[in-house]
Design an enzyme around this catalytic site. Structure first.
Site, short mmCIF file in Angstrom:
data_model
loop_
_atom_site.label_atom_id
_atom_site.label_comp_id
_atom_site.label_asym_id
_atom_site.label_seq_id
_atom_site.Cartn_x
_atom_site.Cartn_y
_atom_site.Cartn_z
N SER A 274 -18.81 14.89 50.50
CA SER A 274 -17.62 15.32 51.23
C SER A 274 -16.53 14.27 51.06
O SER A 274 -16.82 13.07 50.95
CB SER A 274 -17.96 15.48 52.71
N ARG A 313 -9.43 58.65 21.54
CA ARG A 313 -9.04 57.24 21.63
C ARG A 313 -8.39 57.00 22.98
O ARG A 313 -7.45 57.70 23.35
CB ARG A 313 -8.06 56.87 20.49
#
Length: 458
Positions: A274, A313
């Site tokens: 920390s 497509r």
């Protein structure tokens, strides 16, 4: 952005999806296509040799490709133009045959499949490594007693080995899924303008088969331009994998809580520290995996949504895949690698596990007592009798065993020695040993058939 790359990614897979690799993938398609067409007698062999020699990403201006792709709608169109110019500098005749009979999607899809194969060649062995590490933990802690939890509350005794076996069973299922999805996804894309290969006449399938041989990819029954289940399946399987990785990370982070303190990620200099609290040991690998487990599902959803494409497509759906699927691969691979490194070196406190079993002063054995009484009194009567004893034990802050032992009627049904046995966690594990054996046996069979690291192709 590269600042967070080492935190969320894995270099072995991140590098597969660079700009240079994307360009080289398309160029590998173009070179293989030329050679395949030469083998089929569609273009001159000399032209194929010149084209192949120019299919090197280092010869291309990638910044220019990026700018021109924004105008053309995809990167293959400007890439073919640059390739044609490069070939023409050497042989104007050969330049006529660049990209012969193919379409942009053929180059982009097949090029990506080559990248996908390279990524999976790294992901699959890492998943196997996670499975092997988990199998070792399963064997080592198969009889170590642990408090099981349901709805975040202590429930019954189990063993840590059974918890690990649950992880292992899921991981090996994903290995099976990924192998099956791989076999369907690693295929050539070659269909020409609308999937008929009309531009190659009667030689279309001959060229496709030769292309597959050149690239060591299977040739599907037909082109798959607007049928995107192959790549969507990979995305979905990786989403499932990441979900299981997240479940494991959640388990580890809960067991690592100060109040639980049973399982810990490996300690290392600077790991989990920390910025303000010197005593902290944070589950950093779990945090990375859980972040991926949050990010990947919406991306999988995008891939599934992109499957709805127009006719022969797609417009927009296909293009949506280009960044989404690599991101899924990067995030899932990063989560997998970080978790594998963590699981392979987990620290286990079996003494604390036993202490936590005693936290409820015997309440965790209430079902064991109820089932033993149920054989004499009936299940419902036994349930009510034990529930009342539990309430009294909690109100008086006394061990459940002592409260039950004071009940003369129960003592007649459950003599002292039998009551003592019911408060031994090893006596209420059901078929735990058998379940662990089943999982380990299945893992052993799977391991014998695992894909060796680095193997590519069909």
């Amino acid at each position: 952005m590269t600042l967070l790359g080492p935190l969320f990614g894995w270099e072995a897979v991140d590098g597969v999806f660079s700009d240079g690799r994307r360009v080289q993938g398309m160029l590998d398609f173009e070179a293989a296509l030329a050679r395949a067409e030469a083998r089929a007698g569609v273009i001159p062999a000399a032209a194929a040799a010149v084209i192949t020699a120019r299919c090197r990403a280092g010869l291309f201006d990638i910044e220019s490709l990026a700018r021109d792709a924004a105008l053309a709608g995809n990167p293959a169109i400007p890439l073919v133009r640059q390739l044609t110019r490069l070939v023409a500098e050497e042989d104007a005749e050969a330049a006529r045959f660049v990209h012969w009979g193919a379409t942009s999607q053929d180059a982009i899809d097949t090029g990506f499949v080559l990248e996908l194969r390279e990524a999976l060649d790294r992901i699959e062995p890492e998943l196997a490594r996670l499975a092997d590490a988990t199998a070792e933990l399963t064997r080592r802690y198969r009889t170590a007693p642990l408090a099981a939890h349901t709805w975040m509350q202590q429930a019954l005794p189990m063993t840590l080995g059974l918890k690990f076996a649950g992880w292992l069973d899921a991981i090996d299922r994903h290995r099976e899924r990924l192998a099956a999805a791989r076999s369907r996804a690693l295929v050539v894309q070659l269909g020409g303008a609308v999937g008929t290969l009309a531009s190659l006449g009667e030689r279309g399938m001959e060229v496709a088969e030769a292309l597959g041989e050149e690239l060591r990819l299977e040739v599907p029954a037909m082109p798959w331009h607007s049928h995107r289940d192959r790549v969507a399946e990979i995305a979905t399987v990786l989403g499932l994998v990441t979900g299981t990785l997240g479940k494991i990370a959640r388990d580890i982070s809960i067991h690592m809580q100060t109040e639980v303190a049973e399982i810990f990620e490996p300690a290392a200099e600077g790991r989990g520290s920390s910025s303000t609290m010197p005593h902290k040991r944070n589950p950093v690998a779990a945090a990375v995996v859980l972040a991926a487990a949050l990010r990947v599902p919406p991306l999988v959803g995008a891939m599934l949504t992109a499957m709805v494409q127009e006719q022969e497509r797609g417009l927009g759906g296909w293009q949506a895949e280009w960044e989404v699927l690599p991101e899924i691969l990067r995030l899932s691979a990063g989560a997998l690698h970080h978790l594998t490194e963590s699981v392979a070196h987990l620290e286990i406190d079996t003494g604390r596990m036993r202490e936590n079993l005693d936290l409820t002063h015997g309440l965790i054995f209430a079902e064991a007592v109820q089932m033993a009484l149920g054989r004499k009194l009936g299940r419902l009567a036994a349930h009510d009798r034990v529930a009342a004893a539990c309430q009294r034990a909690k109100a008086e802050k006394r061990p459940l065993h002592d409260v039950l032992a004071e009940d003369s009627e129960l003592a007649a049904v459950l003599p002292g020695g039998e009551l003592d046995r019911l408060f031994d966690p090893a006596q209420y594990l059901g078929v735990t040993e058998s379940l662990i054996d089943r999982v380990l046996e299945a893992h052993s069979r799977f391991g014998a058939a695992a894909r060796p690291e680095g193997e590519a192709g069909r």
